[in-house]
Write an enzyme that holds these catalytic residues in place. Sequence first.
Site, PDB file in Angstrom:
ATOM      1  N   HIS A 128     -36.919 -91.188  13.596  1.00 22.63           N
ATOM      2  CA  HIS A 128     -37.126 -92.477  14.251  1.00 22.63           C
ATOM      3  C   HIS A 128     -37.736 -93.486  13.291  1.00 22.63           C
ATOM      4  O   HIS A 128     -37.976 -93.187  12.121  1.00 22.63           O
ATOM      5  CB  HIS A 128     -37.987 -92.314  15.514  1.00 22.63           C
ATOM      6  CG  HIS A 128     -39.362 -91.777  15.272  1.00 22.63           C
ATOM      7  ND1 HIS A 128     -40.382 -92.521  14.709  1.00 22.63           N
ATOM      8  CD2 HIS A 128     -39.903 -90.553  15.528  1.00 22.63           C
ATOM      9  CE1 HIS A 128     -41.479 -91.795  14.639  1.00 22.63           C
ATOM     10  NE2 HIS A 128     -41.214 -90.582  15.118  1.00 22.63           N
ATOM     11  N   CYS A 140     -42.501 -85.709  13.540  1.00 22.96           N
ATOM     12  CA  CYS A 140     -41.138 -86.185  13.305  1.00 22.96           C
ATOM     13  C   CYS A 140     -40.976 -86.679  11.866  1.00 22.96           C
ATOM     14  O   CYS A 140     -41.922 -86.685  11.090  1.00 22.96           O
ATOM     15  CB  CYS A 140     -40.828 -87.319  14.269  1.00 22.96           C
ATOM     16  SG  CYS A 140     -40.888 -86.831  16.016  1.00 22.96           S
TER      17      CYS A 140
END
Length: 164
Positions: A128, A140
Amino acid sequence: MKPADLVLTPTHIRFMNRRFACTIGRGGLTSRKSEGDGATPRGTHRIVGMLYRPDRMARPADWALPVTQTDLWSDDIKDPDYNMMVRAPHPYGHERLHRSDPMYDLVILTDWNWPYPVKGRGSAIFIHQWRGPGRPTAGCVAFRRDHLAWIARHIRYETRLVIV
């Protein structure tokens, strides 16, 4: 490793003969991922989906799915739908995919602990938008917005995220 893989190096991600600055989890890299540890799991992770905010951007790929205000991701180990996309209202712990900030305007989903999640092994590892250079994620992999958009346009079904 194939040339179409996203390959994490100590300083960047290598993809299609280009280098992209990125950030990873505040807990560094791990071979023993657990829920809430903030670490990015080592391994070869398949790309399994793409989500985007149609109110903020054009569809980045023909296989990308729109995110609405009711879309959530379960991160509660007590939830029967742990590590799955769910809809609001939802009685268990979760993350909103439709955020007020731009971090999840475009999300590339990996197959970390999915589709048959082991409870407590850690929920979604997304690709992201970052909060800024050097600002870690909760586990992430994150990129500058324009780099993420370029990657989204070029990944394919066989693309993998390789973290060694």
